[in-house]
Design a protein around this motif. Sequence first.
Motif, short mmCIF file in Angstrom:
data_model
loop_
_atom_site.label_atom_id
_atom_site.label_comp_id
_atom_site.label_asym_id
_atom_site.label_seq_id
_atom_site.Cartn_x
_atom_site.Cartn_y
_atom_site.Cartn_z
N ILE A 494 0.85 -1.20 0.00
CA ILE A 494 0.00 0.00 0.00
C ILE A 494 0.88 1.24 0.00
O ILE A 494 1.84 1.34 0.78
N SER A 495 0.53 2.18 -0.87
CA SER A 495 1.19 3.48 -0.88
C SER A 495 0.18 4.51 -1.37
O SER A 495 -1.01 4.19 -1.54
N ASN A 496 0.64 5.75 -1.62
CA ASN A 496 -0.21 6.74 -2.27
C ASN A 496 0.41 7.20 -3.57
O ASN A 496 0.04 8.22 -4.13
N HIS A 497 1.40 6.43 -4.05
CA HIS A 497 2.13 6.78 -5.26
C HIS A 497 2.49 5.48 -5.95
O HIS A 497 2.46 4.40 -5.34
N ASP A 498 2.84 5.55 -7.24
CA ASP A 498 3.21 4.35 -7.95
C ASP A 498 4.57 4.53 -8.63
O ASP A 498 5.27 5.51 -8.38
N SER A 499 4.92 3.59 -9.49
CA SER A 499 6.26 3.57 -10.09
C SER A 499 6.17 3.56 -11.60
O SER A 499 5.46 2.73 -12.18
N PRO A 500 6.91 4.45 -12.28
CA PRO A 500 6.92 4.42 -13.74
C PRO A 500 7.61 3.18 -14.29
O PRO A 500 7.50 2.89 -15.48
N ILE A 501 8.30 2.43 -13.42
CA ILE A 501 8.92 1.18 -13.85
C ILE A 501 7.94 0.02 -13.69
O ILE A 501 7.70 -0.75 -14.61
N ALA A 502 7.34 -0.10 -12.52
CA ALA A 502 6.48 -1.25 -12.22
C ALA A 502 5.06 -1.06 -12.73
O ALA A 502 4.35 -2.04 -12.97
N HIS A 508 -0.12 7.45 -12.23
CA HIS A 508 -1.08 8.45 -11.77
C HIS A 508 -0.40 9.75 -11.39
O HIS A 508 0.79 9.79 -11.05
N PHE A 509 -1.18 10.81 -11.45
CA PHE A 509 -0.70 12.14 -11.08
C PHE A 509 -0.56 12.23 -9.57
O PHE A 509 -1.53 12.04 -8.84
N TYR A 510 0.65 12.54 -9.10
CA TYR A 510 0.88 12.58 -7.66
C TYR A 510 0.25 13.81 -7.02
O TYR A 510 -0.29 13.74 -5.90
N GLY A 511 0.30 14.93 -7.68
CA GLY A 511 -0.31 16.13 -7.12
C GLY A 511 0.58 16.81 -6.10
O GLY A 511 1.80 16.88 -6.26
N GLN A 512 -0.01 17.26 -5.00
CA GLN A 512 0.71 18.06 -4.00
C GLN A 512 0.65 17.40 -2.62
O GLN A 512 0.57 18.07 -1.60
N LYS A 513 0.71 16.10 -2.58
CA LYS A 513 0.50 15.37 -1.33
C LYS A 513 1.73 15.46 -0.41
O LYS A 513 2.83 15.05 -0.78
N VAL A 514 1.51 15.98 0.77
CA VAL A 514 2.52 16.03 1.82
C VAL A 514 1.79 15.76 3.14
O VAL A 514 0.82 16.44 3.46
N GLY A 515 2.21 14.75 3.90
CA GLY A 515 1.52 14.48 5.15
C GLY A 515 1.90 13.14 5.73
O GLY A 515 2.88 12.52 5.33
N THR A 516 1.09 12.68 6.68
CA THR A 516 1.28 11.39 7.33
C THR A 516 -0.06 10.66 7.38
O THR A 516 -1.06 11.21 7.83
N ASP A 517 -0.06 9.42 6.89
CA ASP A 517 -1.25 8.57 6.93
C ASP A 517 -1.02 7.43 7.90
O ASP A 517 0.11 6.96 8.08
N THR A 518 -2.10 6.95 8.49
CA THR A 518 -2.03 5.84 9.44
C THR A 518 -3.05 4.78 9.04
O THR A 518 -4.22 5.09 8.79
N TYR A 519 -2.60 3.53 8.99
CA TYR A 519 -3.48 2.39 8.71
C TYR A 519 -3.67 1.65 10.04
O TYR A 519 -2.71 1.18 10.65
N HIS A 520 -4.90 1.52 10.46
CA HIS A 520 -5.24 0.91 11.75
C HIS A 520 -5.61 -0.56 11.53
O HIS A 520 -6.39 -0.89 10.62
#
Length: 536
Positions: A494-502, A508-520
Amino acid sequence: MAVTPFETELRTRAGDVVRADVYLPEDASGPLPVLLGASPYQKSLRRLPPHPIFPFTEYGPIQFYLDHGYAYVAMDLPGTGRSEGTWDPVSRQEGEAVHDMIEHVAAQDWATGAVGMIGMSHYCWSQWNAARTRPPHLKTIVAYDGATDMYRDWMYHGGIPTQGFFSSWLFGSVLMQHQLNGIDFHTGGKDRFVYDALSHPFDDEWQQRRSPFWELDQVDIPVFSIGVWGKASLHLRGNFTGYERVTGPKQLLVAHPDSFAGAQRYFFDEDFHRTELLPWYDHHLKGADNGVMDRPAVRFYVNNEGTYRSAAAWPPPDAQTTAFYLSGDRSGTVTSLNDGSLTSSPPTAGPDSTSWSYPDPQWAAGVTVFDADGRPDHTARVTTFTSEPMDCDREFTGQGVLTLHTSTDQQDLDLMVSVYLVPGSGTARPTRVSQGWLRASQRAEVPELTSPLRPFHAHTRAEPLTPGTVYELRVELLPMSFLAHRGDRIRLAISNHDSPIADAPLTHFYGQKVGTDTYHHDDTHPSTLQLQERPR
């Protein structure tokens, strides 16, 4: 190709003059059933060989069908090639133009009046699109490798805008190819599509007008839907939903090619056409009593087993739900941000969670990093959850869903999810067997189109998140079929970004994402990966 085509044209109900090339067998002595392919890829480019460098060569083996007593019609869609009008890709009006061409060629003296459609990818989009307009002389379609819902299948995965494929397809296969042929970008409004698509980030009327999905329940002609595992991130979902939505005689085949190039090669393989497509066309366009409708309703290639299996429906009726629960316990199997586990038992204690911040300082090519020898590593800087080794061979075939309890310090978050089969022995690398995407602000589901293992998200508006609040998100996973051998593991990434290789070309367009996510993943928030499993 030895046969020289001649051009036919008509004025559509919208007032556009559209043109097509007609190929007839050299020894044709009477009327013939017709196979029609329609695309924006300029019928004049049929001189180019089928090759991954020319990904828009998607029309199939024309000479093969001429040799078997068919006429082949290759149509330039409105606003493309030699056809006039405005290019409005996969819109209902475009489908009506194909409808009008079908009726036009059915009335010619070289045609019997029985018309089928043919072609892969965009040609397949045209098949779904024309079928929803219900041309009287369209007797069947063979929908090989083609989406039905432009918004969900590829344009905005889970509400997240795609980037790589959109640009390579639009510019590389359409706009620049027209420019090379002396047709300006602006002719037919072709350059407008990129601006229109980016101006409609929700599934609004503009989007739904170019998604045959919404009208396929009115299609009652025979439909043979053929998906390809290697095109999962672009077309595969549409072949399944298209098969499920149409109401007439139908079959589904999910074929083995494991790449975009492989899907193209397979569609030009005459043995494949001789075995699968030709008998279907012969039965529905020539009336041949060849038993093709006695084949199983659903056939699919089981990855990692190397064989085809069959079922009466999709998902297979004997498939049962298996749950894997996310855990913070380390699996000890992979270098990742957390190296979490998948367990067969639900969590009994809490709290337990995984937090990560982005953008990760080590990302190099999307999420991919490189080791000291320059080898790419796609999981080192994403979150992972890995199961114990399988204690016996297990087949996972059907649908899947990830239920993830999440919180963030932002007002939105993106989920890009991959499911991998990890070999238990040898040096083979993990193989992705399914994936899914979701933007949390577009988590609302459409109840009447949702099932327990397949959420159908509305994507009609954004509902911002409250920072620090835990939300239950359900991520639709693409259909899958794979055999996990004894000793193999399943891994969730799981991520919020992908890879131009894989992930190319569906990045996908990454945009302006900066922060911290938590999976419970504790007893209060049992985050769960659910897959369908068949008895072996």
